[in-house]
Design a protein around this motif. Structure first.
Motif, PDB file in Angstrom:
ATOM      1  N   ASN A 180       0.853  -1.193   0.000  1.00  0.00           N
ATOM      2  CA  ASN A 180       0.000   0.000   0.000  1.00  0.00           C
ATOM      3  C   ASN A 180       0.885   1.238   0.000  1.00  0.00           C
ATOM      4  O   ASN A 180       1.945   1.278   0.629  1.00  0.00           O
TER       5      ASN A 180
ATOM      6  N   ASP B 213       0.967   4.140   1.297  1.00  0.00           N
ATOM      7  CA  ASP B 213       1.315   4.923   2.486  1.00  0.00           C
ATOM      8  C   ASP B 213       2.025   4.089   3.545  1.00  0.00           C
ATOM      9  O   ASP B 213       2.162   4.521   4.694  1.00  0.00           O
TER      10      ASP B 213
ATOM     11  N   THR C 207      -6.254  -2.504   1.956  1.00  0.00           N
ATOM     12  CA  THR C 207      -6.263  -1.102   1.523  1.00  0.00           C
ATOM     13  C   THR C 207      -7.569  -0.407   1.914  1.00  0.00           C
ATOM     14  O   THR C 207      -7.559   0.773   2.271  1.00  0.00           O
ATOM     15  N   ASP C 208      -8.687  -1.147   1.862  1.00  0.00           N
ATOM     16  CA  ASP C 208      -9.954  -0.552   2.313  1.00  0.00           C
ATOM     17  C   ASP C 208      -9.912  -0.221   3.791  1.00  0.00           C
ATOM     18  O   ASP C 208     -10.502   0.778   4.238  1.00  0.00           O
TER      19      ASP C 208
ATOM     20  N   GLY D 171      -7.208   0.503   5.476  1.00  0.00           N
ATOM     21  CA  GLY D 171      -6.079   1.358   5.805  1.00  0.00           C
ATOM     22  C   GLY D 171      -4.949   0.621   6.502  1.00  0.00           C
ATOM     23  O   GLY D 171      -4.184   1.218   7.262  1.00  0.00           O
ATOM     24  N   GLU D 172      -4.823  -0.695   6.233  1.00  0.00           N
ATOM     25  CA  GLU D 172      -3.781  -1.500   6.854  1.00  0.00           C
ATOM     26  C   GLU D 172      -2.642  -1.752   5.873  1.00  0.00           C
ATOM     27  O   GLU D 172      -2.832  -1.723   4.654  1.00  0.00           O
TER      28      GLU D 172
END
Length: 318
Positions: A145, A147, A211-212, A214-215
């Motif tokens: 991901n 970030d 990704t949904d 935020g991991e």
């Protein structure tokens, strides 16, 4: 008889709208006008060559390789609209190459060389025909991901905890899986991570879920792939080059393919897709809810690219 296949698809009936469009362009491969006095064809040797092709074609579709799935369905549409009878079977790449060498398949459109499928080239190279490549910037990757903290595969070894100590893989028979096991993991000291070998759909499901939510997530992936447009991800740098350089995607046929399909051999040899064409085809097929199935997506793509088959034939000289 080849091993059991994961999915079997019998190709669908011809699509009326595309057929009409192709007929309007005069694209029938086997259509040639006969001179009633001499018996010679008016369109010359190239059109006559089409009648020399066998009309039944079996395509081996690599399970989980979306560019191969997309291109296989594109060729199914083209061939059916040109009068061929097409049968396609979906299976693991190892099953496809075994079947191709044994004559159970006629052609497959997703052979990555010189690295990813090198072991299959070594095993079956004398029993297949390389019909050329249609894409020349294919890359194996480890993606995360966008970030997340790791910037390179070197970082990943020291940041494994940030990624749940897990690297998500795809099918056991995939060349990417072998290279990850044999090259990437030992080169970067990733033996301590749990390398889960599952399937491409399972990997994509984990990628989407992470990704949904935020991991952080690390997965084996490749370019070209629609996931780069769908999810906020990036590739980890590979300073040691363990994943290899950019590759070509080749088409393999049976050992006697050129003799059985002289016209189709020319068409395949002229076939190529650029990034814009390939990504638009993949996105319509895998990212859109607008189309009922793969063939419906291909129909729509051909309508958006109405000169594609005409240009292909011109490039092939048929």
């Amino acid at each position: 008889m080849i091993p059991a296949r994961t999915t079997a698809r019998t190709t669908r009936t011809r699509r009326g709208a595309v057929v009409a469009a192709l007929l309007a362009l005069g694209l029938g491969l086997s259509a040639c006008a006969s001179d009633t006095d001499t018996g010679e064809t008016e369109t010359g040797d190239e059109s006559a060559a089409a009648s020399e092709d066998e009309t039944e074609v079996s395509i081996g579709i690599p399970s989980g390789w979306d560019e191969g799935i997309a291109v296989s369905h594109l060729w199914t549409a083209i061939l059916e609209d040109e009068g061929y009878t097409v049968d396609s079977q979906t299976a693991d790449v190892g099953v496809i190459y075994t079947g191709l060498a044994g004559g159970d398949f006629d052609v497959t459109f997703d052979v990555w060389l010189p690295y990813t499928h090198a072991s299959y080239l070594e095993e079956y190279g004398e029993e297949v025909t390389d019909l050329g490549h249609w894409y020349d910037d294919a890359k194996l990757t480890i993606a995360v991901n966008e970030d997340s903290p790791a910037q390179s595969l070197e970082d990943l070894a020291g940041m494994a905890d940030e990624y749940g100590n897990k690297l998500v893989g795809i099918e056991a028979g995939a060349g990417l899986t072998q290279i990850t096991q044999d090259e990437v993991i030992p080169t970067y000291g990733l033996e301590g991570m749990d390398y889960s070998i599952s399937s491409t759909p399972a990997m994509l499901a984990e990628l989407k879920g992470a990704t949904d939510a935020g991991e952080n997530v690390a997965v084996t992936l490749w370019r070209p792939h629609w996931a780069y447009d769908e999810f906020p991800i990036r590739d980890l740098e590979d300073p040691e080059g363990a994943l290899g350089d950019a590759e070509e995607i080749h088409v393999w046929g049976t050992s006697d393919f050129e003799e059985r399909y002289p016209t189709l051999t020319k068409l395949i040899g002229a076939f190529e897709l650029d990034d814009e064409q390939l990504f638009s085809l993949e996105n319509m097929m895998f990212n859109s809810d607008e189309y009922a199935d793969e063939q419906a997506a291909v129909d729509a793509w051909l309508e958006e690219n109405p000169t594609f088959v005409d240009d292909l034939k011109e490039a092939a000289g048929v």
